[in-house]
Structures are given as C-alpha cells and as structure tokens.
Design a protein around this motif. Structure first.
Motif, PDB file in Angstrom:
ATOM      1  N   ASP A 123       0.854  -1.188   0.000  1.00 41.62           N
ATOM      2  CA  ASP A 123       0.000   0.000   0.000  1.00 41.62           C
ATOM      3  C   ASP A 123       0.890   1.238   0.000  1.00 41.62           C
ATOM      4  O   ASP A 123       1.567   1.545   0.970  1.00 41.62           O
ATOM      5  N   LEU A 124       0.904   1.957  -1.140  1.00 42.23           N
ATOM      6  CA  LEU A 124       1.758   3.141  -1.280  1.00 42.23           C
ATOM      7  C   LEU A 124       1.054   4.429  -0.892  1.00 42.23           C
ATOM      8  O   LEU A 124       1.639   5.508  -0.988  1.00 42.23           O
ATOM      9  N   GLY A 125      -0.211   4.349  -0.514  1.00 38.78           N
ATOM     10  CA  GLY A 125      -0.927   5.547  -0.111  1.00 38.78           C
ATOM     11  C   GLY A 125      -2.004   5.949  -1.106  1.00 38.78           C
ATOM     12  O   GLY A 125      -2.185   5.329  -2.158  1.00 38.78           O
ATOM     13  N   SER A 126      -2.712   7.021  -0.785  1.00 39.04           N
ATOM     14  CA  SER A 126      -3.881   7.438  -1.559  1.00 39.04           C
ATOM     15  C   SER A 126      -3.535   8.066  -2.907  1.00 39.04           C
ATOM     16  O   SER A 126      -4.414   8.281  -3.736  1.00 39.04           O
ATOM     17  N   ASN A 127      -2.262   8.367  -3.156  1.00 36.76           N
ATOM     18  CA  ASN A 127      -1.881   8.989  -4.425  1.00 36.76           C
ATOM     19  C   ASN A 127      -1.619   7.968  -5.533  1.00 36.76           C
ATOM     20  O   ASN A 127      -1.135   8.326  -6.603  1.00 36.76           O
ATOM     21  N   TYR A 128      -1.962   6.714  -5.274  1.00 33.52           N
ATOM     22  CA  TYR A 128      -1.704   5.660  -6.251  1.00 33.52           C
ATOM     23  C   TYR A 128      -2.986   4.877  -6.515  1.00 33.52           C
ATOM     24  O   TYR A 128      -3.833   4.711  -5.630  1.00 33.52           O
ATOM     25  N   SER A 129      -3.114   4.423  -7.740  1.00 38.55           N
ATOM     26  CA  SER A 129      -4.219   3.542  -8.117  1.00 38.55           C
ATOM     27  C   SER A 129      -3.652   2.220  -8.609  1.00 38.55           C
ATOM     28  O   SER A 129      -2.496   2.144  -9.041  1.00 38.55           O
TER      29      SER A 129
END
Length: 618
Positions: free
Chosen positions: A392-398
């Motif tokens: 999980d790289l965070g909310s800036n990735y899809s």
C-alpha cells in the motif's frame, strides 16, 4: 464621324436601367492612379445605368473625341524608362466575354509631379500623345521613350453608354525595351491590416504629391465616411478598428486622390498557465512531449472554432530572439527546466503574453514485485499461510489487478493482493499509477507452490589424524514443484551447500528448509566419535599413542582395544594418555586393531556402544 446607331441603342438601355450612381474618376479632379504591371486592370464602366456624370467637364482639349460620354479619368507614372503599349477594351462582362461596347480615349503627357496636369492649360492639343474616336470596342495607344518619373493622363469614355466593363492593360511587358509603370501610386495607404491591440498603427499617405490631406472613418450606423477633425497631415495614428479613408489634395494640380484601408484590432489571446510537465525516468535527462500542455494552454478556447499555433522556448533569451524549440514533441531536458510558451491566433496572427511552466523528472513507482511468488503448502497440500502481493503506497496511487482485486466491492481495487487458498498456478498482473506524476509501472508475478522437505538423511565422512568430520545432509523433497533447499548444522547459519566440513566430535543434527521459507525438517541426532585412523609408536614424539577424542561432556566412559581375532588387548580411560602399542610388555606387530567405546546418550541417559578400527604402523 461615328455611326450613331450605337447611341440609339445606348439610349434604349438607359431607359430601362436602374440609375445606379458611379463616380470613380468622373472628373479630372478625382482622377485615380493606374498601374499596368503584368496584369489586366478591369473596372466597371460608368453608363446610363449607373453614372451621374454623362459628359466630361468642359475646358480640356479633347482632340479627336467629338463627345465624351461617361468619363473615367486615370493617370500613370513611369517607374522604369522605355516604350509602353496599351490596349483598352470594353465588353459586357468583366472577363471580356459578351457583346462588344464602343470605347474611346485620349491621352496627354508627359507631366512632372509638380505640374498641374488637370488644368486646362495642361490638357492641350500639344500635350496629346494618343486619341481614338473609332467605332471599336478595342483601342490601342503607345508611349514611346518614356522617362522615369513622367506622369501621363488617360481619359476613357463610354461611347456606347451601355453598362459593362473596361479593361486597361500594357501589352508589351515581355519586350526587352518595355518600360514599367509605378505600382506604388495605386495603393496609397497600403493593404488592409490585422493588428494586435498592443501594436500601434500609423497610416501614411505615401507616394503622392499633395498639399492637404483629409482623413475619414466609416460610420457603420450612418453608413457614410465621417471626416476626422483636426487631421490634415500625411499620417494618422489609428487606435480602433475601422474602415479609414484619406483624400489627398494637390492645390497645384487641382487633383484629388483617395484610398481606403481596413484596420482591424484583435485582442491578444490569453494563454492559461499549464501545470508542470512530469515524466518518469531513473536518470537526470529525459525527452518531454511539450504538446501535452496544449489543452491547458488553450483552456479559454476549447469550445470555440478559433485555430491556434503554439510556440515553446527553452530560455528567456530564446523567447526574446524568437527562437522557438524546433521539435516540441521530443524535447530533451534536464530536471526542473523552465519552459516559456505562447499561443498564436491563426486568424488574427496575434500572440499571447508568455506563460511559464517547468519540466520535472519524477522517480518511478517506488516498489518492486518479484517475478515469482512462492506459495507455501504443507505436506498435506494445504496452504501453510496467507500470501500478500504488493504494498500500500498511499492514496496517491491507483491499482489495476488481473484477476480483478476488489474483495470489499467498493469499486476501487485494493493495493495488496491477498491469497487465502491454494491457487491454481497462474500469473498475477498489476498496473500501478502515481496519480500526481502520472508515472505508471506494470508488474507480473508467477505463483508457484512449494512445500517443506519430508526428512533429512545424513552422510558422515572422517579424516585421519585431524580429528574432524565431513557431514552431508540430503533433503527428501515434499509435494511442491521444483524446490531448492538450504541447510543448517545444529544452530549455525543456513547455507545452500549441504556439506559441513571440520565438524567436531559430539552430538549433532542437520536441518533442511525450502529456500522460500516454506518449512523445514531436522535429521535424527547423530554422534561423531573422534579418533586417529593410525598411530606410530616409535618414540619420535609424533603419534606415539592412540586414544579416542572425548567430547566436552565426557560422555565416553570406557574404551576397549582388540586384535583382529577379538582378543582384548587394552582397556583405556578416554582421559588417560592412550595405548602405546604393547601387550604385556611386548610390542604388537603392525596390523589393524579394533576398538569399542561405551558412551551415555545425552537425551535418554542410556549406555550405547560405537566400534571402529585403526592401524598400528611400525
């Protein structure tokens, strides 16, 4: 004298005409400039249908012209000296087709710029250079040996009085001795102009001899030209869109010339500052497609039909020198390069004020996924534990997974792919996108099943005199696919080599595990008894006695030595000095001898035996 049958026809046409006004050059005072060039000059004639001046003014000497109906006055000026041949032709249609209409002319000259060439004293028989009153639709005249700067006046009359078109053309332009007319006198104010609002337009009445000027602007409401007050010089500064006219008045010659020009001011287009362009690259230099900023730069005009071009500049100096980037689709740049951009409206030619953005080289997706993912199963074929792929790289990735990965059904694919049951061997694909930089990266991992070894077998090898052993483990595979193992002696480090050298005597175990961490197995405990393989009792101080090597726990309690026939020769204490090769004070022969040791099992406490052989060498 002409056949006036033509006049009768002209009168008939006039009676059915519309009476449209036509006033171009109908008096010498409103004479118009004419330029021959290499093209044909065609204009609509003045006639009973459209003319208000039915006869030329009195005063000039019209020579052969017995009548001067519906006059058209022109003048020309010589640019290059030589001979000039002209043809005048009048027809119903502008392309020269249709009925032929009788046309006449008279020409005077030469005059100089300072001469009052419209005065009666100038338009005399002595100054006449050509005249024709023939009943013809085609007339010709010549100016021979014309000199640079000379002016000639031509009056063309419409004897037919019918509506049509007159052409005036120089016919000898290809001759090496041909002179040329000055075309700069025709266009006093120059061409129509499309002007950007930050520019200044100064209209100058060029190439005319005048003593006074009148400037006009067209009033769209009143549909007339209105005089601009207090403007009498040869130039006028224009600040607004409009149709402008100048009348040049020569008080000496009594001539007036006029010209019109359309000046259109256009607003500067407004470029929208784009976001910085970002690209994924592991190095410090990358190729950028600057055209990706087009939609943002043209944000204000996306819903219009206007057409624009874009220019990009690599520096302020390049912008000031109008040196744009030649290939914006593949511009090589370092990180954080500033780019200057403008947009140009192709309809108006106006360019926007510059806007700036930067080129940024972004770090690729900060994650790696192995090409093979080990799926651990136990010896019964069950999943040994859950498997997680990704991070999980965070909310800036899809994330886009194959197979689809949305266990909670919210329509958003999870960053981590969890395997909770034994899969059929397959590939897992994922495309990860950085929503801020636009960087993307695709990964593929193959799922492979692995299991722990079923058991570990041990092979023991010894070396003479060195009191050490080579021990090798052999893992027996489980039920998974192609598997590699690593080995451990007792609690030592793991290694891929199954052999362990210089192993000390004592109790040991060897463990083996699957290299991906899918479980391990441990051998049965084994004991290494250390002893020399031979000894030389020759009193040289080297290998003079023989004994076993006891371990730190002193678990070996008794040692018995036998000859090859089983006769007990010696019982030793492992802690004593050893056997010297004698029996009852007699030296034994060189031969192989046997030994038996008794030791206590450290786990069970039971007494166990170990036997072997060694050599006595003399």
């Amino acid at each position: 004298m002409k056949n006036f049958h033509f006049l009768y026809i002209a009168i008939t046409c006039f009676l059915t005409g519309t009476g449209i006004s036509f006033s171009q050059g109908d008096r010498c005072g409103s004479i118009q400039p004419f330029c021959a060039g290499t093209t044909e000059f065609v204009f609509q004639n003045s006639s009973r249908v459209n003319g208000n001046v039915a006869r030329a003014e009195s005063g000039p000497n019209y020579g052969c012209l017995e009548t001067q109906p519906y006059p058209a006055w022109f003048y020309l000026q010589i640019e290059e000296p030589g001979n000039l041949d002209f043809q005048i032709r009048q027809t119903v249609n502008p392309d020269g087709s249709g009925a032929l209409l009788d046309v006449d002319f008279i020409a005077w000259g030469p005059f100089q710029e300072e001469d009052a060439f419209c005065e009666n004293t100038s338009l005399t028989a002595q100054n006449t250079i050509g005249c024709s009153f023939l009943p013809s639709a085609v007339e010709t005249f010549s100016i021979n040996n014309a000199l640079r700067g000379e002016i000639y006046v031509v009056l063309i009359t419409n004897f037919s009085e019918a509506a049509g078109y007159i052409s005036l053309q120089q016919t000898n332009t290809s001759s090496p001795s041909a002179g040329e007319t000055d075309c700069s006198i025709v266009n006093i104010l120059g061409d129509n102009q499309k002007v950007c609002k930050n520019d200044v337009v100064e209209l100058v009445a060029e190439n005319v001899i005048a003593t006074r000027y009148e400037w006009y602007v067209f009033d769209d409401v009143l549909n007339v030209f209105k005089l601009i007050p207090n403007e009498s010089g040869d130039n006028y500064t224009v600040t607004e869109t409009g149709l402008y006219k100048v009348i040049t008045i020569n008080g000496n010659t009594g001539t007036e010339l006029e010209d019109e020009v359309l000046i259109e001011f256009f607003d500067l287009p407004v470029a929208t500052t784009p976001k910085d362009l970002q690209i994924c690259n592991s190095g410090n230099v990358a190729f950028f497609n600057l055209n990706l900023a087009r939609e943002e730069l043209l944000q204000n005009y996306l819903n219009t039909t206007e057409q624009f071009s874009l220019n990009f500049y690599a520096s302020q100096a390049n912008f000031e020198n109008d040196s744009p980037i030649s290939d914006p689709a593949a511009f090589e740049s370092e990180d954080d390069q500033e780019i200057i951009a403008t947009i140009t409206n192709l309809g108006s030619g106006c360019s926007s004020l510059p806007v700036k953005f930067r080129l940024q080289i972004e770090t690729p997706i900060p994650i790696e996924i192995a090409e093979i993912t080990a799926v651990c199963i136990d010896l019964n074929g069950n999943l040994a534990g859950s498997i997680s792929i990704g991070e999980d790289l965070g909310s800036n990735y899809s994330y886009e997974w194959t197979p689809f990965n949305d266990p909670d059904g919210d329509g958003i694919e999870n960053p981590v792919y969890n395997i909770v049951q034994v899969p059929i061997e397959q590939n897992i694909l994922v495309k990860i996108t950085d929503l801020v930089t636009g960087c993307t990266k695709e990964f593929s991992t193959e799922l492979k099943l692995f299991s722990p070894p079923q058991e570990v077998l041990v092979q023991i090898e010894g070396n003479d005199f060195e009191n050490d052993f080579r021990v090798t483990g052999n893992a027996i595979g489980g039920i998974g696919g192609e598997t590699s193992y690593e080995y451990q002696l007792d609690n030592g480090p793991w290694q891929t080599d199954p052999a362990f050298n210089n192993v000390a005597p004592g109790n040991h175990t060897i463990s083996a595990r699957e290299v991906n961490g899918c479980g391990n197995a441990t051998s049965q405990q084994f004991r290494l008894i250390g002893y020399p393989r031979f000894f030389t009792p020759n009193s040289d101080g080297y290998n003079d006695t023989w004994n076993v090597v006891n371990d730190a726990s002193n678990s070996i309690s008794k040692v018995f030595i036998f000859d090859r026939f089983g006769k007990l020769l010696k019982q030793l204490n492992p802690s004593s000095g050893g056997w010297d090769g004698n029996f009852n004070g007699k030296a034994m022969i060189a031969d192989d001898y046997w030994f038996l040791v008794e030791f206590k099992d450290p786990d069970s406490g039971a007494i166990r035996e170990y036997s072997g052989n060694f050599s006595l060498i003399r």
